[in-house]
Design an enzyme around this catalytic site. Structure first.
Site, PDB file in Angstrom:
ATOM      1  N   LYS A  42       0.840  -1.195   0.000  1.00 36.01           N
ATOM      2  CA  LYS A  42       0.000   0.000   0.000  1.00 36.01           C
ATOM      3  C   LYS A  42       0.881   1.255   0.000  1.00 36.01           C
ATOM      4  CE  LYS A  42      -3.754  -2.557   2.157  1.00 36.01           C
ATOM      5  NZ  LYS A  42      -4.370  -3.096   3.370  1.00 36.01           N
ATOM      6  N   ASP A  74     -11.516   2.271   3.655  1.00 32.51           N
ATOM      7  CA  ASP A  74     -11.685   0.818   3.593  1.00 32.51           C
ATOM      8  C   ASP A  74     -13.165   0.434   3.537  1.00 32.51           C
ATOM      9  OD1 ASP A  74      -9.773  -1.157   3.423  1.00 32.51           O
ATOM     10  OD2 ASP A  74      -9.173  -1.009   5.524  1.00 32.51           O
ATOM     11  N   GLN A 110      -5.176  -1.890   9.509  1.00 30.36           N
ATOM     12  CA  GLN A 110      -4.933  -3.198   8.901  1.00 30.36           C
ATOM     13  C   GLN A 110      -5.535  -4.300   9.777  1.00 30.36           C
ATOM     14  OE1 GLN A 110      -3.593  -3.732   5.832  1.00 30.36           O
ATOM     15  NE2 GLN A 110      -3.941  -5.926   6.067  1.00 30.36           N
TER      16      GLN A 110
HETATM   17  N1  GUN Z   1      -6.792  -7.395   5.800  1.00 33.53           N
HETATM   18  C1  GUN Z   1      -7.041  -8.149   4.688  1.00 33.53           C
HETATM   19  N2  GUN Z   1      -7.639  -7.406   3.748  1.00 33.53           N
HETATM   20  C2  GUN Z   1      -7.774  -6.163   4.254  1.00 33.53           C
HETATM   21  C3  GUN Z   1      -8.333  -4.957   3.737  1.00 33.53           C
HETATM   22  O1  GUN Z   1      -8.836  -4.874   2.620  1.00 33.53           O
HETATM   23  N3  GUN Z   1      -8.284  -3.887   4.582  1.00 33.53           N
HETATM   24  C4  GUN Z   1      -7.745  -3.972   5.825  1.00 33.53           C
HETATM   25  N4  GUN Z   1      -7.774  -2.878   6.573  1.00 33.53           N
HETATM   26  N5  GUN Z   1      -7.243  -5.062   6.332  1.00 33.53           N
HETATM   27  C5  GUN Z   1      -7.254  -6.151   5.545  1.00 33.53           C
END
Ligand code: GUN
Length: 282
Positions: free
Chosen positions: A53, A120, A97
């Site tokens: 990211k 998100d 996350q």
């Molecule tokens: N863990 C696995 N996929 C994601 C996601 O799309 N966003 C976040 N914040 N954590 C994750």
């Protein structure tokens, strides 16, 4: 004829080119889009996702800040980081996350994110808006899945869509998005009876269960579009939830792992961050 491979790398590159122009226009108006990430603990997969990211933000000249907390950090410490990002005008999007360590109440943390910074799409306000078809941030992986289905050239209206997996992050929001496009949606999970038979009905099959190569070629309807969200490490290599070699002999279009949904997820996150920044200009 083997299935057409829908390259997430290619689609993501196209979207990133479009985003670069939008970031440029924001800059001209004095706004640099900013993403704030909270990462708790030392799960290698989470660290690797967050690195991806950060890299994507860097490539698109989007500002990113990562707050890394130890695995034993308390819930209040995590919430304090979220609140600091809420108040920071240089941060337009916030991502916590997941998964968080077991001692932290995930929903309590997500509830702290300001909905207008929730890139998100996990805050209950955005979840609810997705369900009623109102404007919201759509979670990144589901948004990427829909983008790839669109690029496969199918019109979802009236089709049978089967989603395998009912997580809050992928399965449920994907089902809502497919429904909003007028597909007939079936959601499957670990208790579904005769899963292969249900999958065989699918014109569009989305696999998001986290079980390596579980979905076999003879579970797939000839000509179906198959979207594989699974990312599983097996003997050092990444495989999806679908047995790609078998499925690509039956499907009309299929996403690979790696290089399928993965690059799309990150791109949709940057897109949502750019949208959040654009909204601050009204
Ligand atoms: N863990 C696995 N996929 C994601 C996601 O799309 N966003 C976040 N914040 N954590 C994750």
């Amino acid at each position: 004829m083997p299935a057409r491979v829908i390259s997430g790398k290619q689609v993501a590159a196209d979207i990133r080119r479009e985003l670069a122009g939008r970031v440029e226009r924001l800059r001209a108006q004095g706004v640099v889009p900013g993403l704030g990430v909270v990462l708790v603990g030392d799960d290698p997969a989470s660290h690797s996702y967050v690195k991806g990211k950060e890299k994507a933000c860097q490539e698109l000249a989007v500002h990113s800040v990562v707050r890394r907390l130890p695995a034993d950090a308390g819930q209040e410490a995590v919430i304090a980081e979220v609140r600091a990002f809420n108040e920071d005008p240089s941060i337009h999007g916030i991502l916590v996350q997941l998964p968080l360590p077991d001692h932290i109440d995930e929903q309590a943390v997500l509830l702290e994110i300001r909905p207008e910074k929730d890139v998100d799409g996990f805050h209950p306000m955005n979840v609810g808006n997705l369900h009623i078809g109102a404007e919201c941030f759509v979670p990144c992986t589901p948004a990427g899945v829909l983008e790839m289905i669109d690029r496969s050239g199918v019109d979802l209206k009236g089709l049978q869509a089967v989603v395998v997996g009912r997580s809050n992050i992928v399965g449920k929001p994907v089902a809502m998005l497919l429904l909003s496009r007028h597909a007939t949606v079936t959601m499957c999970h670990s208790r579904t009876r005769d899963l292969p038979a249900v999958c065989r009905n699918a014109d569009v099959l989305v696999a998001a269960v986290g079980r390596p190569q579980m979905i076999k070629g003879d579970w797939i309807k000839p000509g179906a579009v198959v979207i594989d969200v699974g990312v599983n490490r097996v003997e050092g290599r990444l495989v999806g939830d679908v047995d790609f070699a078998q499925a690509s002999e039956v499907a009309s279009a299929i996403t690979p792992v790696p290089g399928g949904v993965g690059p799309m997820t990150i791109t949709m996150l940057v897109k949502n961050t750019v949208v959040a920044a654009e909204r601050t200009l009204g």
